[in-house]
Design an enzyme around this catalytic site. Structure first.
Site, PDB file in Angstrom:
ATOM      1  N   TYR A  47       0.856  -1.178   0.000  1.00 29.09           N
ATOM      2  CA  TYR A  47       0.000   0.000   0.000  1.00 29.09           C
ATOM      3  C   TYR A  47       0.893   1.230   0.000  1.00 29.09           C
ATOM      4  CZ  TYR A  47      -3.471   3.431   1.618  1.00 29.09           C
ATOM      5  OH  TYR A  47      -4.286   4.523   1.738  1.00 29.09           O
ATOM      6  N   ASP A  96       9.440   2.789  -0.341  1.00 25.37           N
ATOM      7  CA  ASP A  96       8.423   3.495   0.439  1.00 25.37           C
ATOM      8  C   ASP A  96       8.615   3.160   1.915  1.00 25.37           C
ATOM      9  OD1 ASP A  96       6.182   4.537   1.647  1.00 25.37           O
ATOM     10  OD2 ASP A  96       4.724   3.594   0.295  1.00 25.37           O
ATOM     11  N   LYS A 154       4.264   9.370   8.426  1.00 24.27           N
ATOM     12  CA  LYS A 154       3.970   8.827   9.758  1.00 24.27           C
ATOM     13  C   LYS A 154       4.916   9.348  10.852  1.00 24.27           C
ATOM     14  CE  LYS A 154       0.957   5.270   8.098  1.00 24.27           C
ATOM     15  NZ  LYS A 154       1.033   4.539   6.853  1.00 24.27           N
TER      16      LYS A 154
HETATM   17  C1  LIG Z   1       0.435   4.965   5.485  1.00 25.63           C
HETATM   18  C2  LIG Z   1       1.200   4.661   4.267  1.00 25.63           C
HETATM   19  C3  LIG Z   1       1.125   5.472   3.122  1.00 25.63           C
HETATM   20  C4  LIG Z   1       0.140   6.589   2.991  1.00 25.63           C
HETATM   21  O1  LIG Z   1       0.369   7.618   3.888  1.00 25.63           O
HETATM   22  P1  LIG Z   1      -0.831   8.653   4.195  1.00 25.63           P
HETATM   23  O2  LIG Z   1      -0.198   9.668   5.078  1.00 25.63           O
HETATM   24  O3  LIG Z   1      -1.905   7.840   4.859  1.00 25.63           O
HETATM   25  O4  LIG Z   1      -1.282   9.208   2.900  1.00 25.63           O
HETATM   26  C5  LIG Z   1       1.971   5.190   2.064  1.00 25.63           C
HETATM   27  N1  LIG Z   1       2.838   4.169   2.117  1.00 25.63           N
HETATM   28  C6  LIG Z   1       2.930   3.362   3.196  1.00 25.63           C
HETATM   29  C7  LIG Z   1       3.934   2.259   3.196  1.00 25.63           C
HETATM   30  C8  LIG Z   1       2.109   3.565   4.299  1.00 25.63           C
HETATM   31  O5  LIG Z   1       2.178   2.740   5.342  1.00 25.63           O
END
Ligand SMILES: *Cc1c(COP(=O)(O)O)cnc(C)c1O
Length: 445
Positions: A146, A241, A276
């Site tokens: 994701y 990511d 985050k």
């Molecule tokens: C939470 C998350 C996102 C998205 O971040 P948001 O601040 O919710 O838009 C993207 N990549 C990863 C791996 C995530 O855990």
């Protein structure tokens, strides 16, 4: 013990009139686990308090950001101090330089970062940059990874989409999805085949540094290096990511952990995305990497990217203070010890009731799958018995422990999860294991 939930239930009903499904992010609606989502009115340390006055030990941690625990005094003080000086300027400001310097100092291959307001924006912008830099259209992602709700990245994504088993989402056009190629995670041969067929059309491969949105599924057998080798050989960029893992699984994120434990003979990724933890609970995220790639962004280069609230002074103060505290207080060792205490307790509670499960870790970050097989990809993750997770979740909630309301998520620990808090969690496990065992053992294949 069942909690009184009349006030949360009333708020949920009001919310459902004015907010689709009553929530601003789908997983919060408790659809996967049943029952009334708790409307939280305040949070301190490892505790959440809801509208009915119930207290819960928090294992969501705002889905990752709250690594210092809630309302950490030093972070609160930094936020107050920043707010007194103004909320948003739309000009360059000091805090954003400091936060960028902190990130660049921590993650070796990152020379420059651009600050944004959400992880979604970070991955969306990194993809655009990769396409602009390479002049190519196609991107490769892995099933179950994701990357936020970016149109082109919602194909076979994890997180809320795993929870609801939506294959894809309406509203993403064929054109937007057609340049996205989806490969199974940890499938080196599959990735190689895609590069053999489309190598000169692929702008980038985006991967979760160590996937955490289908449950925790770490790269095996040097899979990160395989991605790096193939992208390099075909002139594509690699985007790691780290929105979830960044500054959580080590001071330098998954990059720091893997560079040290495994090494990167093929070199590190070209671009990284963060979010985050680096926002400390406020909207701050980033993407960054090699200067020669980053300088393709406007105003130095042609790839446009912008944001009214990017580098917001209050958010950067919260993020910078959070990051500094993680190293000053050796938060990473604390969380490792907490995870080391929790994992065997989960195993012994579930084993005592004969509940099939697999615990997987990305350093200190872990999740529990209600399946007996090793989970190396999204297909494996979906074999788990989600009804058993729901029973486990609700039994924990009844005992005052608020787990993530989805079987496909990590358990988020923080510096505020002290031995006393962990003991409370551990003593709740046997009853939750019993509740899970009461659900028939039907495992999907
Ligand atoms: C939470 C998350 C996102 C998205 O971040 P948001 O601040 O919710 O838009 C993207 N990549 C990863 C791996 C995530 O855990």
């Amino acid at each position: 013990m069942k909690h009184e939930t009349a006030k949360s239930a009333a708020l949920f009903e009001r919310a459902e009139h004015v907010i689709p499904g009553g929530v601003n992010s789908p997983v919060r609606a408790f659809k996967a686990v049943g029952g009334t989502p708790r409307f939280v009115t305040s949070a301190t340390g490892a505790w959440l308090r809801d509208a009915d006055g119930n207290d819960y030990i928090d294992l969501i941690g705002s889905w990752g950001p709250m690594i210092m625990g809630h309302s950490r005094p030093e972070v609160l003080a930094a936020v107050q101090e920043a707010a007194v000086n103004g909320f948003s300027f739309g000009t360059p400001s000091t805090g954003e330089v400091e936060l960028a310097e902190e990130i660049v100092a921590r993650v070796d291959p990152v020379d420059q970062v651009r600050l944004v307001s959400s992880g979604t924006e970070a991955t969306m912008s990194a993809i655009r940059l990769a396409r602009g830099y390479t002049g190519r259209a196609k991107i490769v992602k892995f099933a179950g990874c994701y990357h936020g709700h970016v149109d082109a990245l919602l194909a076979q994504a994890g997180s809320g989409l795993a929870t609801f088993s939506l294959p894809d989402t309406p509203g993403v056009t064929g054109a937007q999805a057609s340049d996205t190629i989806v490969v199974d995670y940890n499938d080196a041969a599959g990735l190689e085949a895609v590069f053999n067929e489309h190598g000169d059309e692929i702008a980038c491969v985006i991967t979760e540094a160590s996937p955490g949105n289908m449950g925790v599924v770490p790269p095996r057998d040097g899979f990160t290096n395989t991605i790096r080798r193939l992208t390099k050989a075909h002139g594509a960029l690699m985007i790691s990511d780290e929105v979830m893992t960044g500054f959580r699984v080590s001071a330098a994120g998954w990059y720091g952990f893997e560079a040290e434990s495994l090494g990167y003979p093929e070199g590190p990724a070209d671009l990284f995305t963060f979010g985050k933890v680096m926002g400390g609970g406020f909207p701050a995220a980033a993407f960054g990497g090699r200067s020669d790639v980053m300088e393709h962004l406007a105003p130095t280069g042609p790839v446009y990217q912008a944001g009214t609230l990017s580098g917001n002074p209050v958010a950067t103060a919260a993020g910078l203070t959070t990051l500094k505290l993680t190293t000053e207080l050796d938060v990473y060792s604390h969380i490792s010890r907490a995870a080391d205490a929790l994992r065997p307790a989960v195993t012994s509670a579930l084993e005592a009731e004969g509940v099939a499960h697999t615990i997987q870790s990305a350093n200190s970050m872990f999740s529990v799958f209600f399946t007996d097989r090793e989970v190396i990809n999204y297909g494996d993750a979906r074999t788990q018995n989600v009804e058993r997770y729901s029973a486990f979740f609700n039994a924990m909630l009844d005992q005052g422990i608020h787990m993530p309301p989805s079987a496909f998520e990590a358990w988020f620990l923080s510096y505020a999860h002290t031995d006393e808090i962990l003991d409370r969690i551990i003593s709740a496990l046997p009853a939750a294991a019993k509740a899970a065992a009461a659900v028939p053992n039907t495992q999907a294949n």
